[in-house]
Scaffold this motif. Structure first.
Motif, mmCIF file in Angstrom:
data_model
loop_
_atom_site.group_PDB
_atom_site.id
_atom_site.type_symbol
_atom_site.label_atom_id
_atom_site.label_comp_id
_atom_site.label_asym_id
_atom_site.label_seq_id
_atom_site.Cartn_x
_atom_site.Cartn_y
_atom_site.Cartn_z
ATOM 1 N N ASN A 1 -101.226 27.832 15.950
ATOM 2 C CA ASN A 1 -101.091 28.163 14.610
ATOM 3 C C ASN A 1 -102.242 26.443 14.134
ATOM 4 O O ASN A 1 -103.278 26.425 13.234
ATOM 5 N N ALA A 2 -101.461 25.416 14.987
ATOM 6 C CA ALA A 2 -102.190 24.297 14.597
ATOM 7 C C ALA A 2 -103.595 24.172 14.589
ATOM 8 O O ALA A 2 -104.589 23.989 13.921
ATOM 9 N N ALA A 3 -104.781 24.616 16.197
ATOM 10 C CA ALA A 3 -105.360 24.656 16.314
ATOM 11 C C ALA A 3 -106.663 25.111 15.387
ATOM 12 O O ALA A 3 -107.389 25.023 15.006
ATOM 13 N N ARG A 4 -105.892 26.292 14.724
ATOM 14 C CA ARG A 4 -107.208 27.277 13.771
ATOM 15 C C ARG A 4 -107.041 26.990 12.352
ATOM 16 O O ARG A 4 -108.053 26.171 11.636
ATOM 17 N N ILE A 5 -106.084 25.834 12.147
ATOM 18 C CA ILE A 5 -105.781 25.290 10.950
ATOM 19 C C ILE A 5 -106.553 23.663 11.326
ATOM 20 O O ILE A 5 -108.017 23.312 10.454
ATOM 21 N N ILE A 6 -106.975 22.800 12.604
ATOM 22 C CA ILE A 6 -107.734 21.534 12.758
ATOM 23 C C ILE A 6 -109.041 22.319 12.270
ATOM 24 O O ILE A 6 -109.521 21.206 12.293
ATOM 25 N N ILE B 1 -86.969 23.520 16.400
ATOM 26 C CA ILE B 1 -87.642 23.159 14.978
ATOM 27 C C ILE B 1 -88.845 24.173 15.338
ATOM 28 O O ILE B 1 -89.502 24.545 14.124
ATOM 29 N N LEU B 2 -88.935 24.433 16.652
ATOM 30 C CA LEU B 2 -90.459 25.357 16.831
ATOM 31 C C LEU B 2 -89.850 27.001 15.494
ATOM 32 O O LEU B 2 -90.995 27.619 15.542
ATOM 33 N N PHE C 1 -96.439 20.951 13.706
ATOM 34 C CA PHE C 1 -96.786 20.669 14.453
ATOM 35 C C PHE C 1 -97.097 18.492 14.857
ATOM 36 O O PHE C 1 -97.169 18.692 15.767
ATOM 37 N N LEU C 2 -97.370 18.010 13.633
ATOM 38 C CA LEU C 2 -97.758 16.485 14.010
ATOM 39 C C LEU C 2 -96.289 15.970 14.411
ATOM 40 O O LEU C 2 -96.203 14.814 15.274
ATOM 41 N N TRP D 1 -109.937 23.028 1.388
ATOM 42 C CA TRP D 1 -108.149 23.079 0.682
ATOM 43 C C TRP D 1 -108.053 23.976 1.883
ATOM 44 O O TRP D 1 -108.201 24.864 2.549
ATOM 45 N N ILE D 2 -106.212 23.852 2.141
ATOM 46 C CA ILE D 2 -105.194 24.941 3.004
ATOM 47 C C ILE D 2 -104.432 25.130 2.296
ATOM 48 O O ILE D 2 -103.648 24.276 0.912
ATOM 49 N N LYS D 3 -103.727 25.996 2.468
ATOM 50 C CA LYS D 3 -102.291 27.017 1.639
ATOM 51 C C LYS D 3 -101.005 25.876 1.884
ATOM 52 O O LYS D 3 -100.678 25.476 3.132
ATOM 53 N N ARG D 4 -100.211 26.162 1.411
ATOM 54 C CA ARG D 4 -98.885 25.428 1.672
ATOM 55 C C ARG D 4 -98.201 26.124 3.050
ATOM 56 O O ARG D 4 -97.524 25.621 3.102
ATOM 57 N N HIS D 5 -98.855 26.882 3.345
ATOM 58 C CA HIS D 5 -98.422 27.467 4.735
ATOM 59 C C HIS D 5 -98.361 26.813 5.559
ATOM 60 O O HIS D 5 -98.076 25.854 7.171
ATOM 61 N N GLU D 6 -99.822 26.996 5.369
ATOM 62 C CA GLU D 6 -100.661 25.698 6.571
ATOM 63 C C GLU D 6 -99.975 24.793 6.854
ATOM 64 O O GLU D 6 -99.656 23.818 7.675
ATOM 65 N N ARG D 7 -100.321 24.302 5.239
ATOM 66 C CA ARG D 7 -100.016 22.748 5.455
ATOM 67 C C ARG D 7 -98.225 22.603 6.156
ATOM 68 O O ARG D 7 -97.760 21.255 6.944
#
Length: 579
Positions: A97-102, A183-184, A129-130, A117-123
């Protein structure tokens, strides 16, 4: 990643990356097959340029992506009867999931866009992930993987082992695996119910840490303004922070203990030219601080956060001048009055909200400072990745020649000092890069142990107390204290106050009923574990803070801890005990 085996009896070891390969590839190059002697050839594939610090003769070498920045069976749960690699599979889902966003962020940057721009659920996925990148690192693996309960030696040992006993965990690593898994699987709902679920679900200190990491810092994207500078990649660069630290070091054992620290910035490299930076909300924010109430709140929290340091006036951020701000969003605008909600918005979180992240250009000096933080914290590790030799040379020259007054490169006086050995290895690498710049460092000053400090403070308090105990001291002594215990009790009270401050700060923005619930849980926690005399001192300090802001523990005790309602409660209890 290799596919896990179906049967525990046939499970094969796997190499688990603590820095995902999708990030390493941004630093990698494709190497051609090369002969290495006796008819053997290097295989082709993706490789990293790295500094290998594993021996006394450090080298600049190539290292394959698939075998760098990882450990064998790092997340393998040997205690599970089946599917011992389940945690690695769950981590892979988050990484996907993080890879697609990054990747989307990186492509926007490389295409020359000014922002993304990114969506709330992506943020939210990115923020989770961080934190996991920080919590899953090599240093934390070392913290939790030990010889049962006896192998856990951190400052929170007493509370941590109590938690293990209450929850039935046999080994510290089981707590780590459980926390990562929880957490995951955490669903960060818009109403904020996830906060209570997390506090109830994992070790409370780590739950609070996740809440602070995701709710009390904002994300920004930074890139070097000059083409010939880049961000390095160290083994623990995702695990370090920028901010003041007050440390006690025992000169006999060499062991260090953090007394207090303030986390202003954290870092997550995406590529040599792109870095995610998390910035604390307590640093000034000109746009929001146009509102007088917000500005005063932030200033007060800032002072309270720095109060526990040995020298609060010097406890500043070296990156306060980063040209960054909070991301813009789809539900508010910036005006001369500050931040204002758009029509139809009421301040609640909505799933259709979007966030705009500019690519902030930072100076070479600021880039060097960030790399300095990476390098100064990497002395116990063996690998540093880079892409450009000229950029590496310039970075090492900056770091190794940095004047001692800047606070970095502190080494012990002994010849086998780990930090000094590390710096000398980097100097050798600098020679191989063609530089004659010389290493500059500072000797670590003789530091006192806790026992010595408390003994000294106790002596000073004893000598300066009046012959007849004041009412304050009479109550304190009736609660089990004396002149010898007062110094340490004041120190522990300071720590309790610091924890309370952190909780209030990191829950800012949650509904007040939830914040109060968290405060009550902390209160119950203190009531169960803290000696009555320390709880009494804590209540006094809380009362004084509510009346006049953070109070100094260095002033006269009678003046600082005057009569209060907590004294009446103590007197009533003591009187009842006599009856």
């Amino acid at each position: 990643m290799a596919a896990p085996q179906s049967s525990s009896s046939s499970v094969k070891s796997q190499y688990h990356h603590f820095i995902p390969q999708f990030i390493l590839r941004n630093y990698a190059h494709v190497r051609s097959p090369k002969r290495r002697g006796r008819g053997k050839w290097h295989s082709s594939g993706e490789a990293l340029h790295v500094i290998d610090l594993s021996s006394d003769n450090p080298e600049l070498v190539e290292s394959p992506v698939r075998r760098t920045f990882g450990l064998t069976d790092m997340y393998r749960d040997f205690a599970r009867v089946s599917d011992q690699q389940y945690l690695e599979k769950e981590l892979s889902k988050l990484e996907g999931n993080a890879a697609r966003i990054i990747v989307g962020i990186r492509k926007a940057f490389e295409s020359g866009h000014q922002d993304v721009w990114i969506k709330r659920h992506e943020r939210d996925s990115l923020r989770k992930f961080l934190f996991i990148m920080k919590y899953r690192g090599k240093g934390f693996h070392k913290r939790f993987v030990g010889d049962g309960m006896k192998g856990y030696v951190e400052d929170d040992k007493e509370l941590f082992l109590k938690y293990m006993r209450e929850k039935g965990f046999k080994k510290p690593v089981d707590v780590w695996y459980h926390s990562i898994k929880t957490i995951l699987e955490l669903k960060m709902d818009l109403q904020g119910n996830w906060v209570k679920k997390l506090l109830d679900g994992i070790y409370r200190d780590d739950a609070m840490w996740f809440i602070m990491h995701t709710e009390f810092m904002y994300l920004s994207l930074c890139t070097p303004s000059e083409a010939d500078t880049e961000f390095l990649l160290t083994e623990n660069c995702y695990n370090v922070f920028e901010g003041p630290q007050t440390i006690l070091r025992d000169p006999k054992t060499g062991q260090s203990r953090f007394v207090s620290w303030t986390n202003f910035h954290e870092f997550s490299p995406i590529s040599p030219k792109l870095l995610m930076v998390l910035r604390s909300f307590i640093l000034p924010n000109p746009e929001e601080d146009k509102n007088e109430g917000i500005r005063k709140w932030r200033e007060n929290i800032y002072k309270m956060a720095l109060g526990p340091h040995a020298n609060p006036r010097a406890a500043n951020s070296i990156l306060a001048d980063l040209p960054i701000h909070k991301p813009r969003n789809s539900y508010s605008s910036v005006s001369s009055q500050g931040i204002e909600l758009l029509e139809g918005e009421d301040g609640s979180r909505r799933s259709n909200h979007r966030f705009c992240f500019p690519f902030f250009k930072i100076s070479t000096e600021q880039t060097n400072k960030i790399n300095t933080i990476f390098l100064d914290n990497a002395y116990r590790y063996q690998t540093v990745a880079f892409t450009s030799r000229p950029a590496l040379k310039a970075t090492l020259e900056y770091y190794l020649t940095l004047p001692p007054s800047q606070g970095f490169k502190k080494v012990g006086g002994e010849t086998n000092d780990v930090q000094l050995s590390y710096l000398l290895k980097l100097e050798k690498i600098l020679r191989k890069l063609g530089s004659n710049k010389k290493l500059v460092y500072q000797l670590r000053s003789a530091e006192l142990t806790d026992d010595v400090i408390f003994e000294f403070m106790g002596d000073m308090l004893t000598k300066n107390l009046p012959e007849q105990p004041t009412e304050f001291m009479q109550l304190y002594m009736k609660l089990g204290g004396n002149a010898e215990t007062l110094a340490k009790d004041l120190d522990q009270t300071r720590r309790m106050i610091n924890l309370r401050i952190q909780i209030d700060v990191c829950t800012q923005g949650l509904r007040e009923i939830k914040r109060q619930d968290i405060r009550e849980k902390l209160r119950d926690h203190f009531c169960q574990l803290v000696p009555p005399r320390r709880l009494w001192l804590y209540l006094k300090q809380i009362r004084l803070m509510s009346l006049k802001g953070p109070a100094s523990l260095q002033t006269e005790l009678d003046q600082e801890y005057g009569d209060g309602p907590e004294d009446i409660i103590v007197k009533v209890i003591l009187f009842a005990q006599k009856i």
